[in-house]
Design an enzyme around this catalytic site. Structure first.
Site, PDB file in Angstrom:
ATOM      1  CG  ASN A 182      -8.980  -1.515  11.851  1.00 55.16           C
ATOM      2  OD1 ASN A 182      -8.033  -2.166  11.392  1.00 55.16           O
ATOM      3  ND2 ASN A 182      -9.466  -0.453  11.233  1.00 55.16           N
TER       4      ASN A 182
ATOM      5  CG  HIS B  59      -5.858  -2.280   8.738  1.00 55.45           C
ATOM      6  ND1 HIS B  59      -5.977  -0.964   9.117  1.00 55.45           N
ATOM      7  CD2 HIS B  59      -4.540  -2.566   8.884  1.00 55.45           C
ATOM      8  CE1 HIS B  59      -4.795  -0.495   9.455  1.00 55.45           C
ATOM      9  NE2 HIS B  59      -3.897  -1.447   9.329  1.00 55.45           N
TER      10      HIS B  59
ATOM     11  CD  GLU C 259      -8.808   0.932   7.643  1.00 57.14           C
ATOM     12  OE1 GLU C 259      -8.749  -0.049   8.419  1.00 57.14           O
ATOM     13  OE2 GLU C 259      -8.287   2.030   7.915  1.00 57.14           O
TER      14      GLU C 259
ATOM     15  CG  ASP D  25      -0.322  -0.524   2.486  1.00 57.04           C
ATOM     16  OD1 ASP D  25       0.917  -0.552   2.554  1.00 57.04           O
ATOM     17  OD2 ASP D  25      -1.053  -0.891   3.409  1.00 57.04           O
TER      18      ASP D  25
HETATM   19  C1  F6R Z   1       1.491  -1.491   6.110  1.00 56.29           C
HETATM   20  C2  F6R Z   1       0.197  -2.135   6.199  1.00 56.29           C
HETATM   21  C3  F6R Z   1      -0.607  -2.140   7.457  1.00 56.29           C
HETATM   22  C4  F6R Z   1       0.220  -2.445   8.706  1.00 56.29           C
HETATM   23  C5  F6R Z   1      -0.651  -2.424   9.952  1.00 56.29           C
HETATM   24  C6  F6R Z   1       0.163  -2.647  11.204  1.00 56.29           C
HETATM   25  O1  F6R Z   1       2.024  -1.622   4.799  1.00 56.29           O
HETATM   26  O2  F6R Z   1      -0.238  -2.628   5.221  1.00 56.29           O
HETATM   27  O3  F6R Z   1      -1.637  -3.093   7.343  1.00 56.29           O
HETATM   28  O4  F6R Z   1       0.834  -3.692   8.565  1.00 56.29           O
HETATM   29  O5  F6R Z   1      -1.307  -1.201  10.034  1.00 56.29           O
HETATM   30  O6  F6R Z   1       1.044  -1.573  11.374  1.00 56.29           O
HETATM   31  P1  F6R Z   1       2.211  -1.603  12.449  1.00 56.29           P
HETATM   32  O7  F6R Z   1       3.148  -2.681  12.025  1.00 56.29           O
HETATM   33  O8  F6R Z   1       2.846  -0.240  12.364  1.00 56.29           O
HETATM   34  O9  F6R Z   1       1.561  -1.883  13.763  1.00 56.29           O
END
Ligand code: F6R
Length: 240
Positions: free
Chosen positions: A135, A137, A142, A68
């Site tokens: 959450n 994701h 989302e 992303d």
């Molecule tokens: C990042 C991504 C997100 C993160 C998730 C956890 O490329 O796709 O899904 O993996 O938000 O983020 P952290 O590792 O910062 O807790």
């Protein structure tokens, strides 16, 4: 099918993830790695860089596709995922910039999504690395995202913007939209490696593994995948 590996802490989680990635890169030097950003993979990327420098593990024939990217940030903004990948991984290994793919912002967002899907159609991802949002994701898919989704533009949930505000001067600076690989494309990877640490991930991890498969918990889509390794530290595993 989930294989769950519980570790003491973040460092051990990173060690275990590194062993898996290194094994894949060594067995198949021209593999395709699906990569993630955020706090979870930083320890893994540090180990990949150190191993490249000390042991010469080469990424010269590896291709990478990222999950992303934020919309509305210039590509060289320090918090763009493009910048994150350069800083934390690409600048420390011998990967060719032309072999690294990230979704890109652009004037025509739909066209950008289509272009990324064309890249994903051509590459077969050997292992897709994932973090998980508090959450549930995965990528920036989302809650509410269809399990067969392709690359699309998302409005980030307030909870996600709050979680990510730690990287910005204030929450007002956190982008409101992102472009993400869809859940359908994630599920096409041959193998999935999901890493999580910390208590704020415990509910999402439990819902992903033991809850019903529901679009309300995007990570629960992984219940459909035949080969998912989940590496969780004690705190993230505390509700399993
Ligand atoms: C990042 C991504 C997100 C993160 C998730 C956890 O490329 O796709 O899904 O993996 O938000 O983020 P952290 O590792 O910062 O807790």
């Amino acid at each position: 099918m989930f294989k769950v590996i519980k570790t003491e802490d973040y460092d051990e989680m990173s060690d275990q993830a590194f062993e898996i990635v290194k094994e894949i890169v060594t067995a198949k030097p021209d593999c395709v790695l699906g990569l993630a950003t955020g706090s979870s993979p930083i320890g893994l990327y540090e180990r990949m860089v150190r191993d490249h420098q000390e042991n010469g593990t080469s990424y010269a024939d590896v291709k990478t596709v990222n999950l992303d990217e934020y919309l509305g940030l210039l590509i060289d903004h320090p918090e763009s995922y493009f910048s994150f990948m350069q800083k934390n991984l690409f600048s420390g290994i011998d990967i060719l910039p032309s072999n690294t793919y990230l979704p890109r912002d652009g004037e025509d967002k739909l066209e950008q999504c289509k272009k990324y899907d064309e890249i994903l159609d051509e590459l077969e991802i050997d292992v897709q690395l994932l973090g998980i949002g508090s959450n549930g994701h995965i990528g920036f898919n989302e809650p509410g995202t269809a399990f067969d989704s392709k690359t699309h533009v998302v409005d980030l949930k307030e909870s996600t913007r709050r979680d990510n505000a730690r990287f910005f001067d204030s929450i007002d600076e956190v982008p409101k939209q992102a472009i993400t690989m869809g859940i359908g494309s994630i599920l096409k990877a041959k193998k999935i490696l999901l890493i999580a640490s910390g208590e704020n991930k415990a509910d999402a991890i439990a819902a992903m593994i033991n809850g019903p498969a529901t679009t309300e918990v995007p990570a629960s889509a992984l219940q459909q995948h035949p080969d998912v390794t989940v590496i969780v530290d004690q705190a993230a595993a505390s509700k399993l």
